[in-house]
Design a protein around this motif. Structure first.
Motif, PDB file in Angstrom:
ATOM      1  N   LYS A 104      -0.935  13.395 -12.632  1.00  0.00           N
ATOM      2  CA  LYS A 104      -0.662  13.351 -11.189  1.00  0.00           C
ATOM      3  C   LYS A 104      -1.959  13.339 -10.391  1.00  0.00           C
ATOM      4  O   LYS A 104      -2.118  12.522  -9.464  1.00  0.00           O
ATOM      5  N   ASP A 105      -2.896  14.230 -10.751  1.00  0.00           N
ATOM      6  CA  ASP A 105      -4.150  14.315  -9.998  1.00  0.00           C
ATOM      7  C   ASP A 105      -5.010  13.074 -10.209  1.00  0.00           C
ATOM      8  O   ASP A 105      -5.662  12.588  -9.277  1.00  0.00           O
ATOM      9  N   LEU A 106      -4.998  12.548 -11.433  1.00  0.00           N
ATOM     10  CA  LEU A 106      -5.713  11.307 -11.698  1.00  0.00           C
ATOM     11  C   LEU A 106      -5.023  10.139 -11.000  1.00  0.00           C
ATOM     12  O   LEU A 106      -5.677   9.219 -10.505  1.00  0.00           O
ATOM     13  N   ALA A 107      -3.693  10.196 -10.929  1.00  0.00           N
ATOM     14  CA  ALA A 107      -2.942   9.148 -10.232  1.00  0.00           C
ATOM     15  C   ALA A 107      -3.305   9.105  -8.757  1.00  0.00           C
ATOM     16  O   ALA A 107      -3.376   8.024  -8.155  1.00  0.00           O
ATOM     17  N   PHE A 108      -3.535  10.288  -8.161  1.00  0.00           N
ATOM     18  CA  PHE A 108      -3.925  10.287  -6.756  1.00  0.00           C
ATOM     19  C   PHE A 108      -5.277   9.612  -6.573  1.00  0.00           C
ATOM     20  O   PHE A 108      -5.472   8.829  -5.636  1.00  0.00           O
ATOM     21  N   LEU A 109      -6.226   9.907  -7.470  1.00  0.00           N
ATOM     22  CA  LEU A 109      -7.524   9.231  -7.384  1.00  0.00           C
ATOM     23  C   LEU A 109      -7.365   7.721  -7.567  1.00  0.00           C
ATOM     24  O   LEU A 109      -7.976   6.932  -6.844  1.00  0.00           O
ATOM     25  N   MET A 157       0.824  -1.202   0.000  1.00  0.00           N
ATOM     26  CA  MET A 157       0.000   0.000   0.000  1.00  0.00           C
ATOM     27  C   MET A 157       0.860   1.254   0.000  1.00  0.00           C
ATOM     28  O   MET A 157       0.634   2.182  -0.776  1.00  0.00           O
ATOM     29  N   LEU A 158       1.879   1.291   0.839  1.00  0.00           N
ATOM     30  CA  LEU A 158       2.764   2.456   0.912  1.00  0.00           C
ATOM     31  C   LEU A 158       3.545   2.640  -0.388  1.00  0.00           C
ATOM     32  O   LEU A 158       3.678   3.755  -0.907  1.00  0.00           O
ATOM     33  N   VAL A 159       4.064   1.543  -0.914  1.00  0.00           N
ATOM     34  CA  VAL A 159       4.796   1.599  -2.183  1.00  0.00           C
ATOM     35  C   VAL A 159       3.910   2.123  -3.302  1.00  0.00           C
ATOM     36  O   VAL A 159       4.314   2.970  -4.111  1.00  0.00           O
ATOM     37  N   SER A 160       2.665   1.666  -3.330  1.00  0.00           N
ATOM     38  CA  SER A 160       1.759   2.017  -4.416  1.00  0.00           C
ATOM     39  C   SER A 160       1.364   3.484  -4.383  1.00  0.00           C
ATOM     40  O   SER A 160       1.245   4.123  -5.435  1.00  0.00           O
ATOM     41  N   ILE A 161       1.142   4.019  -3.188  1.00  0.00           N
ATOM     42  CA  ILE A 161       0.769   5.434  -3.083  1.00  0.00           C
ATOM     43  C   ILE A 161       1.864   6.308  -3.682  1.00  0.00           C
ATOM     44  O   ILE A 161       1.611   7.188  -4.511  1.00  0.00           O
TER      45      ILE A 161
END
Length: 422
Positions: free
Chosen positions: A368-373, A73-77
Motif C-alpha cells: 500500500k505504501d509503495l503503491a502510494f509512491l 489520473m483519478l482512477v489510477s490514484i
C-alpha cells in the motif's frame, strides 16, 4: 524458508542476515514483471490512445487527450492504493501478490480487446479507464515483491533488474506500437499478447511462497479501521514525502513523450508515417542506451552504498538535453535529445525502486505504501499531458522542452534533500 520464518519476515521485513546470497528468483521476477506490468499501459497511453483519438476526433485531439488524462489520473490514484492494500491482506498458497497479477492480466486483456475494436469514443475511453485501474493495481501488487523478498543489501541490484524491465517496457512499447499508429487494433493485440506472456514468465520464475499461515495485519477490522488501512501513511516522515514529490516531478514532463507524434507532425512538419519512423528510431536508441546504464548502475550502487547523489545527478542529466530540440527543432536533434536523456533515465530506473523501498515506514503495509509512491509517479505521468497541453496552448510545442528542464531540476533537488538514503 519455514512458515515461522515467513511470519517473522512478514512483520519485520527481510534483513541482510536472512539473505547471504543474492535472491535470483524474485529479482528475475522483478526484471520480467517490470516489463510485463507496464508494457501495454505504456504502449496505449503513449502511442495507441493518441492515435485512436486522432482518428475519431482529429479536430479536438489535444484537448481530448488532456481531458482523458484527468479522469485517468483519478482512477489510477484510487486503483493503485486500493490494489496495494488488498494484496497486503491477501493470504494464499501463491502468496499475496501473484493471484492479483494473474487476475489483472486476464481482465486487462479483455478491456484492451474492447479498446482495440471499438469505434465509439465513449466506449474507447471507458475501456481505457478500466485498463488504467487494472494496470495500476497490478503494478502496486507486483512492485511489493522487492520489499517482501529482497534484503536491503541486494536492493540496488534488484532495483536495477526491475529498472531494466521498466526501460524495456517504456522504450519497447514504442518500438512495438509505433508501426501501428495507422492500425490501432492490430497494435493493441500485439502489445497485449506480448505483455501477457511476459507477466506469465515473471510469475513462474518468482514462485512467490505461500503465506497462508501468516496472520493478516490488524485481523478483523471495523469499518473505520478498514477505511484507514487504505489511506496513505500520514506519519511516514519527511523522506517518504520527499520521495513522493520527486516521483511526481520525475513523471510530470512526460507530456513531451505523449505529444511526440503531434510534435513531429504539427511542429516539425513530418508526415504521419515519417513520424512513426522517427519514433521507432528514438525508441530503439533510447532503449539501448537506457538499459545499458540501468544494468551497471544498480551493482555499482550496492558496491559503494551510494544511491542519492547518482540518482539526483541522473534526473538532472535527463532535463539538461531538453534544450537541444528547443534550439534546433529537427527530427535528428530530437533523436539526439532522446539518446542523451536516456542515460539519466537508465540510471533513474535502476535506483528509483531502491530509494522508494528504503523510505517505506512499515513492512506490514509495504504494498500500500509503495503503491502510494508509485501512484505519485502515475499522477505525474497522467498530469503530464495536462501540463503539456497548457504549455502548448501558450507557447506552442517548442515550449515543452524548457518546461521539462525546469520540472526535472526540481525533482533532482527533492532527491538530494532525502536524508535517510546515502
Amino acid at each position: 524458508m519455514t512458515n515461522t520464518d515467513m511470519k517473522d519476515i512478514a512483520y519485520r521485513g527481510v534483513r541482510d542476515e536472512d539473505q547471504p546470497k543474492f535472491p535470483w528468483r524474485p529479482s528475475l521476477g522483478l526484471l520480467f514483471g517490470g516489463c510485463g506490468w507496464m508494457l501495454a499501459g505504456c504502449a496505449i497511453q503513449g502511442i495507441l490512445l493518441p492515435a485512436k483519438i486522432s482518428e475519431i476526433a482529429p479536430d479536438n485531439k489535444v484537448s481530448i487527450v488532456a481531458l482523458v488524462t484527468t479522469v485517468t489520473m483519478l482512477v489510477s490514484i484510487v486503483a493503485g492504493i486500493v490494489g496495494g492494500a488488498l494484496s497486503d491482506r491477501t493470504r494464499s498458497r501463491f502468496g499475496s501478490r501473484t493471484p492479483w497479477i494473474v487476475g489483472y492480466t486476464v481482465v486487462g486483456s479483455i478491456a484492451l480487446l474492447v479498446f482495440a475494436f471499438a469505434d465509439n469514443l465513449a466506449v474507447v475511453l471507458g475501456a481505457w479507464w478500466i485498463y488504467a485501474a487494472i494496470y495500476n493495481a497490478m503494478l502496486a501488487a507486483g512492485c511489493a515483491w522487492q520489499p517482501d523478498q529482497i534484503a536491503p543489501r541486494w536492493r540496488g541490484t534488484a532495483s536495477s533488474m526491475y529498472g531494466v524491465g521498466h526501460q524495456a517496457a517504456l522504450q519497447g512499447s514504442q518500438i512495438l506500437a509505433a508501426p501501428f499508429v495507422s492500425n490501432v487494433p492490430r497494435g493493441t493485440i500485439v502489445v497485449l499478447v506480448v505483455a501477457a506472456i511476459i507477466n506469465s514468465v515473471a510469475v513462474l520464475i518468482c514462485r512467490e511462497p505461500s503465506n497462508r499461515d501468516v496472520p493478516v495485519e490488524g485481523g478483523s477490522m471495523g469499518f473505520a479501521e478498514t477505511f484507514k488501512s487504505f489511506l496513505p501513511p500520514a506519519h511516514a516522515g519527511r523522506d517518504y514525502w520527499l520521495a513522493a514529490l520527486a516521483r511526481f516531478l520525475w513523471m510530470a514532463p512526460g507530456g513531451i513523450g505523449t505529444y511526440r507524434l503531434y510534435t513531429l507532425t504539427d511542429y516539425m512538419g513530418q508526415s504521419k508515417d515519417d513520424a512513426g519512423y522517427w519514433m521507432g528510431i528514438m525508441a530503439t536508441l533510447g532503449m539501448v542506451v537506457a538499459i545499458t546504464f540501468c544494468v551497471v548502475s544498480g551493482p555499482i550502487s550496492d558496491r559503494f552504498r551510494s544511491v542519492k547523489i547518482p540518482l539526483a545527478v541522473a534526473i538532472f542529466t535527463v532535463g539538461l538535453p531538453c534544450w537541444l530540440p528547443f534550439f534546433m527543432p529537427t527530427p535528428v536533434m530530437y533523436v539526439v535529445y532522446v539518446a542523451a536523456s536516456s542515460i539519466g533515465s537508465g540510471v533513474f530506473s535502476s535506483l528509483d525502486q531502491s530509494i522508494m523501498t528504503t523510505v517505506l515506514p512499515n513492512p506490514k503495509t509495504a504494498a500500500k505504501d509503495l503503491a502510494f509512491l508509485n501512484s505519485c509517479g502515475v499522477v505525474g505521468n497522467l498530469a503530464a499531458p495536462l501540463i503539456a497541453a497548457g504549455v502548448i496552448n501558450v507557447f506552442g510545442y517548442r515550449g515543452l522542452f524548457p518546461m521539462g528542464f525546469t520540472i526535472l531540476t526540481l525533482a533532482a533537488v527533492c532527491v538530494f534533500c532525502i536524508r535517510k538514503v546515502r
